[in-house]
Enzyme design. Structure first.
Site, PDB file in Angstrom:
ATOM      1  N   GLU A  77      73.379   8.823  56.177  1.00 39.00           N
ATOM      2  CA  GLU A  77      74.506   9.597  56.675  1.00 39.00           C
ATOM      3  C   GLU A  77      75.340   8.880  57.732  1.00 39.00           C
ATOM      4  OE1 GLU A  77      75.455  12.587  55.493  1.00 39.00           O
ATOM      5  OE2 GLU A  77      73.834  12.468  54.025  1.00 39.00           O
ATOM      6  N   SER A  83      84.198  72.818  54.763  1.00 35.70           N
ATOM      7  CA  SER A  83      84.281  73.819  55.828  1.00 35.70           C
ATOM      8  C   SER A  83      83.868  73.306  57.202  1.00 35.70           C
ATOM      9  CB  SER A  83      83.404  75.034  55.465  1.00 35.70           C
ATOM     10  OG  SER A  83      83.957  75.711  54.358  1.00 35.70           O
TER      11      SER A  83
END
Length: 725
Positions: free
Chosen positions: A128, A408
């Site tokens: 890397e 309700s």
């Protein structure tokens, strides 16, 4: 002589001048100018205004601004907390400051550099970033080469740049991200030693198959700690980093992983970190023969999924954090969670027999919210009925995201609160008889009518016609305005009589719990919220909740509303919703399917004490001819609510109401005596009964009541109640 000389000189001058092609030269210039007149004009204009200097100044300013921005970004990224945030998991704290669960996100088990095999470090450096231990976070030569060749050559991020990208930035390949990455990498290099950077990189890297970090990858693929990895194993894991989905050894029987491992081994040879003979030996090892998996996931730490999902959403929407930051930055998120409440609510929802099932096997959905009315802190929340088919992370949360008709349950908010405020008595006689309101002909759910009823009974029995009558007298604008003050999403389009029954209104348990918190808190509504504060990984408070409250109704009005709503649970539609021994006030609600069969879309039960508000909704996600609820909220929803309340109420302070039940004030005995002390054995019987009732909802309610041991009085009144409902 002088004249002659002058003459001669004049002639000579003329001759000399005539020998020089002055005219011709001038003519050539004119010819050139005539060919590009616009260009020459532009050039003269450019020089006249010194635009070269201006352009140079503009370019330098642009570079300075961009550089300043990137420098600012690097300085404000708080890289000093990077290591701690990677090491620490985000933790959800409850109301007492105790840990309730963790969020791992893109994190594995963090290990320090001395717990990582040198073989891994050599393999990663060789593949890397070979200049890792020499560069200052950026490989200057390769970066300049990439810029000079427009990215055709050079490039390639260093290990530090990759760490910056993984920790702070997106994965998008853009110039902007690359520039940010470079500046952040340089800042990270200033702060940390190389070994620390390497450890952070390996702990924050993705290794495929949902595995983050070198330690968990070692256990996932080789069944050992990262410190024990051999050279070939280290090369395999280092090879995964370039393309985790393909280069992990579980993909395609390790075919691609083998080739990639061998490439890494050769890189180690080229970097002088491994001999060729050794590389050849390790390359001959069959990857499949050394694989072993003893990785144990961490899903068990996400103990309260619906609540935690809602916390993440609130942190995003209210505090501006990203999901990635929340999951990976090691925050401590303090909440109003009560683990006793939450456990009881989840136990209720884990009882599958409580929830109706359609003919095709679809389970009805439901959601509940329990809220502390004194602060607005949400103490418990369940956003869905758990099923094996739907357990996704941050899935749809019916408690906070659904849009359902309140039925309700809206009546105390838009009908009776404004009526009491307007000076109406709770004993006011209201019309309970059919009436045509310009083509709108409402009915009671029971299709029965009593002529006139007092307001407190109309509310407790959830009668529709008295509610419509009241709004008609008050004015729909008054009703809508009051509903908005309770936090409902109402507008001018809701200014119709149907608003009294919840028509055209949508809401969810979160919003309704917040609204009813007003009644439990003497008329003052606190904003519902989950998060109280957020600390970063260093313990610094970065976000704090600012209490948001307002008075919606005065205390006198509030007392009268509570007096009436106490009747819901002693004499009205909520008599089957409250476990014995506890006094609740509140309201139930039902919305009917349009086919007039008595089946329902939504069922609600909302109950409160001075200590807590609980709002529950039940219904199918999509109601149709095969997916619907039977009966009203007095049936299925009440059963679920009673079960949940029986878990939660014993953990409350037990504060008593300071107002008298409206029924008692008018000399009427309760159908159910809520003041009897709870009996543990009786409570268990109620819970067992609740589960059995839900499994066979079509059975006779009278039989279920008898089994529950609620009392002989309940049996005597059942037939009368059924006819009224």
């Amino acid at each position: 002589m002088d004249k002659g000389n002058q003459q001669t000189t004049k002639e000579d001058t003329v001759e000399v001048l005539s020998d020089k092609p002055i005219k011709k030269t001038v003519d050539n210039d004119k010819e050139k100018k005539s060919k590009h007149p616009k260009w020459n004009k532009f050039r003269n204009w450019w020089k006249r205004h010194n635009l070269t200097k201006a352009l140079l100044l503009l370019v330098l300013t642009f570079i300075l601004v961009i550089g300043g921005y990137l420098f600012y970004l690097a300085k404000t990224a708080n890289v000093s907390d990077l290591q701690e945030s990677l090491r620490t998991t985000t933790t959800i704290m409850d109301k007492d400051g105790d840990a309730a669960g963790t969020m791992y996100g893109q994190k594995g088990t963090y290990v320090d550099i001395d717990k990582i095999s040198p073989n891994v470090i050599n393999a990663v450096v060789a593949t890397e970033d070979r200049t890792f231990y020499e560069n200052r976070g950026v490989n200057i030569k390769r970066t300049l080469l990439a810029v000079a060749t427009f990215g055709r050559f050079g490039g390639g991020s260093t290990i530090t740049q990759q760490l910056a990208k993984n920790a702070y930035l997106s994965q998008n390949r853009t110039i902007d991200r690359k520039a940010k990455e470079i500046f952040l990498a340089m800042e990270i290099t200033k702060k940390y030693k190389k070994d620390d950077i390497m450890a952070m990189y390996l702990n924050n890297s993705y290794f495929g198959n949902g595995i983050w970090g070198i330690e968990d990858a070692s256990h996932k693929y080789f069944g050992k700690n990262a410190s024990d990895l051999t050279i070939d194993e280290a090369a395999t894991l280092a090879g995964i980093l370039k393309w985790p989905e393909v280069y992990n050894p579980l993909y395609k029987d390790g075919t691609y992983a083998t080739n990639r491992r061998n490439t890494v081994l050769q890189n180690m040879v080229n970097a002088g970190l491994l001999g060729q003979a050794d590389a050849d030996q390790y390359s001959s090892i069959d990857i499949q023969s050394v694989l072993a998996d003893n990785y144990v996931g961490k899903d068990d730490d996400y103990k309260y999924p619906s609540y935690f999902d809602a916390v993440i959403q609130e942190a995003i929407s209210k505090y501006g954090l990203t999901e990635n930051e929340i999951l990976n930055n090691g925050y401590k998120i303090y909440t109003g969670l009560d683990q006793n409440y939450q456990y009881g609510l989840q136990q209720t929802y884990a009882t599958s027999g409580l929830f109706p099932v359609a003919a095709d096997g679809t389970v009805a959905q439901s959601a509940s919210v329990a809220l502390d009315p004194s602060s607005g802190a949400v103490a418990a929340l369940v956003g869905k009925v758990p099923t094996s088919a739907d357990n996704s992370f941050r899935g749809f949360n019916f408690a906070t995201q659904s849009q359902r008709s309140p039925g309700s349950t809206i009546k105390p908010l838009v009908v009776y609160s404004p009526a009491v405020e307007a000076g109406w008595s709770i004993n006011e006689m209201l019309d309970d008889q059919p009436h045509d309101y310009n083509g709108y002909k409402p009915e009671n759910y029971s299709k029965t009518y009593q002529g006139q009823v007092p307001m407190y009974q109309a509310l407790a029995d959830s009668l529709n016609l008295p509610a419509i009558y009241t709004v008609d007298k008050l004015g729909v604008k008054t009703a809508v305005a009051k509903g908005k003050s309770f936090g409902l999403n109402l507008s001018e389009k809701n200014e119709e009589l149907q608003v009294a029954l919840g028509g055209g209104v949508v809401t969810n348990p979160w919003q309704m719990a917040q609204a009813y918190g007003t009644f439990a808190n003497n008329g003052i509504m606190n904003e519902a919220h989950l998060i109280t504060k957020i600390e970063n990984s260093s313990g610094q408070v970065i976000k704090t909740y600012q209490q948001n409250q307002k008075r919606v109704i005065d205390k006198n009005t509030n007392d009268k509303m509570t007096s009436m709503m106490l009747g819901t649970y002693t004499n009205g539609t909520g008599i089957y919703a409250a476990p014995s021994g506890y006094t609740l006030a509140g309201k139930t609600g039902t919305t009917e399917t349009p086919d007039n069969t008595g089946n329902t879309n939504d069922q609600w039960v909302i109950g409160y004490t001075p200590d807590i508000v609980m709002a529950l909704w039940l219904g199918f996600e999509k109601t149709d001819e095969t997916h619907f609820l039977q009966g009203s909220s007095t049936d299925q929803a009440s059963t679920i609510f009673r079960t949940a309340a029986s878990y939660i109420l014993p953990y409350t302070k037990g504060t008593q109401f300071s107002v008298e039940n409206a029924y008692a004030m008018n000399g009427q005995d309760p159908i159910i005596n809520q003041t009897e002390k709870p009996n543990t054995e009786a409570q268990d019987n109620i819970l067992k009964d609740a589960q059995e009732k839900a499994k066979d909802i079509s059975g006779k309610v009278k039989d279920k009541v008898k089994e529950s041991g609620i009392g002989d009085k309940l049996k005597d009144f059942w037939d009368d109640l059924r006819s009224r409902f």
